[in-house]
Design a protein around this motif. Structure first.
Motif: not given
Lengths: 316, 316
Positions: B58, B63-64, B67-68, B207, B237-238, B263-264, B267-269, B271, B314
């Motif tokens: 989960x 997952x979202x 399942x969506x 992360x 991310x980590x 999706x993120x 937008x990471x720095x 990217x 990037x």
């Protein structure tokens, strides 16, 4: 009716059977391959111990954690979950057919919402209904994090760091629009300076909204706020990105806060100061209402707000 | 049997009824408040048009979305989803009781897995089963992103940027262990230099694993790789966070890639360069197998890999 049939029929609680006895009977039945068929139970007039879960937004970054928590509770309490949801948050009654098909004994709605017409048929039947999230003027039970208390905690924290000028970045989710309204109230009440143009709501979702909104705010020039509160952690990722593009150091030139404490909040650069959602307690409250003999079943409609926890990290 | 009862009984396809006729009959029935009760259908020996969904994890950031996508397909094709899942990825047969209780007509497993004993009872009954994810030696149908092709695309891209020394950062998820294995194969095949100590797998998830693994790798000193491939975007991310702590610029001092295109990621720095998962197509394939007359029903067990798309941003 024997003890065994009562336990397997989900009526152990009525006769006060000991938890260990109930567990032992269930284990034996399972070993024998016995499964209490939902259909047979409905025909006998016994609760189906089946909860409908209606999801408002499959892109909610919390969805997995919430559904996981509900599933664990359902498993432990011998209930099952039938899942359905709306397309792009549009309350389509047609999406609810699975709930009738499986004869649910309770309904959990995941997500804040708007129009409630679709719910009337369920409430009219006396079916216990609980929402994780808020709904304006809801006549059903709701449980959500206390946004006002969370935003106030963030503002007090910023104030303790000498920050007086604050802005707010949101996307168009109902819960986030509500947080922006609460922010404006709280900022005024606590004597913060906030200009209308420092609040930006975008129609994109999550990080994309944060990125575009912050670019828009910075692009206008003029005096800047000292801190930006993001309506959610996912949005904050976009805010951080836009600030980095503009060469503004966080938190020195601009403090940033989130809301949610997603697992990644701690690993962001800088690590995000945010409000932790009480995920397990939200799930537990809603589940107890619809599966137990709680207020949702009694026909009252409590609107419960649970406190989130301020988590201070590097970004503010 | 009338056309109406065939349509409402889910047998329209057998008599080749026109889609518009079927839609019209269903709409009329819905307007009349008719709901084909799953119980009644099972008693008549008609397919319940109910799919069990077993979730392995989960906390899976996908997952979202998955399942969506499954929910949208189920809604469109007049099926319903009964949800269940395992605790901490442990295949507990007891978690499967909801599937028997609701008389499912097919089973979709979400997540890569290990031991498959729990599945035998379902396969023995001839129930169509499909997994989104992989499983070593699976005797059921599986569909997953092609990790080998994705990793090869990332390595070729890094090579085109003049990078020759590469490392791999993973957590303990089966899919990520598999990606590390594939990385080692591909890196060797493509003539990259990679040392055993440049591959680090941690037991934390997401992360936190990326952060700890990268700290561990950098803390050892000695020659460093020029790029770190993360087994998933959440892990990346980590990785980015640990590099920032060490003052290593990305991508100049160290290139970083992810896998998933959450999706993120954009937008990471900086990217994130990553491989986009074909979420909609994964869901469509698994759904068609278990709801239609596809290979899962025919008793064959195809292992399908779908290509992911290289998305260059990037970070590398």
């Amino acid at each position: 009716m024997t003890l065994v049939s009562r336990v397997l029929g989900g009526k152990a609680e009525e006769i006060g059977a000991a938890a260990t006895t109930v567990a032992s009977i269930r284990r034996t039945a399972a070993d024998l391959g016995y499964v209490p068929n939902a259909t047979a139970r409905i025909l006998r007039g016994v609760s189906s111990r089946t909860l409908g879960v209606v999801v408002y937004d499959f892109e909610d970054p919390f969805l997995g954690a919430l559904i996981g928590a509900l599933q664990r509770l359902a498993h432990r309490e011998d209930h099952t979950l039938v899942l359905t949801g709306f397309e792009q948050r549009r309350e389509d009654p047609d999406a609810l057919r699975p709930l009738a098909k499986h004869g649910i004994s309770g309904l959990i709605i995941v997500g804040s919402g708007g129009r409630e017409n679709w719910l009337e048929a369920f409430l009219a039947r006396g079916l216990p209904v609980a929402r994780i999230g808020t709904s304006p003027g809801a006549t059903h039970a709701t449980v959500a994090v206390d946004s006002a208390r969370g935003i106030a905690a963030l503002l007090r924290h910023l104030s303790s760091r000498g920050i007086r000028r604050v802005g707010f970045i949101a996307d168009a989710l109902p819960a986030h629009r509500e947080r922006r309204r609460v922010f404006e109230e709280q900022a005024a009440a606590l004597g913060f300076g906030s200009r209308p143009e420092w609040g930006v709501t975008r129609s994109e979702s999550g990080a994309a909204a944060g990125l575009q909104a912050t670019r828009e705010l910075l692009g206008r020039g003029g005096e800047r706020p000292q801190a930006l509160l993001a309506a959610g952690d996912a949005i904050a990722i976009g805010v951080l990105r836009a600030l980095q593009e503009s060469g503004l150091a966080v938190p020195e030139a601009m403090a940033v806060t989130g809301f949610d404490d997603l697992p990644l909040a701690e690993a962001l650069t800088p690590a995000l100061t945010t409000i932790r959602q009480p995920v397990a307690e939200l799930a537990r409250t809603a589940f107890a209402w619809v599966a137990g003999a709680g207020p949702a079943r009694a026909g009252t409609a409590p609107q419960v707000l649970l406190p989130g926890e301020l988590v201070v990290r590097e970004s503010a």
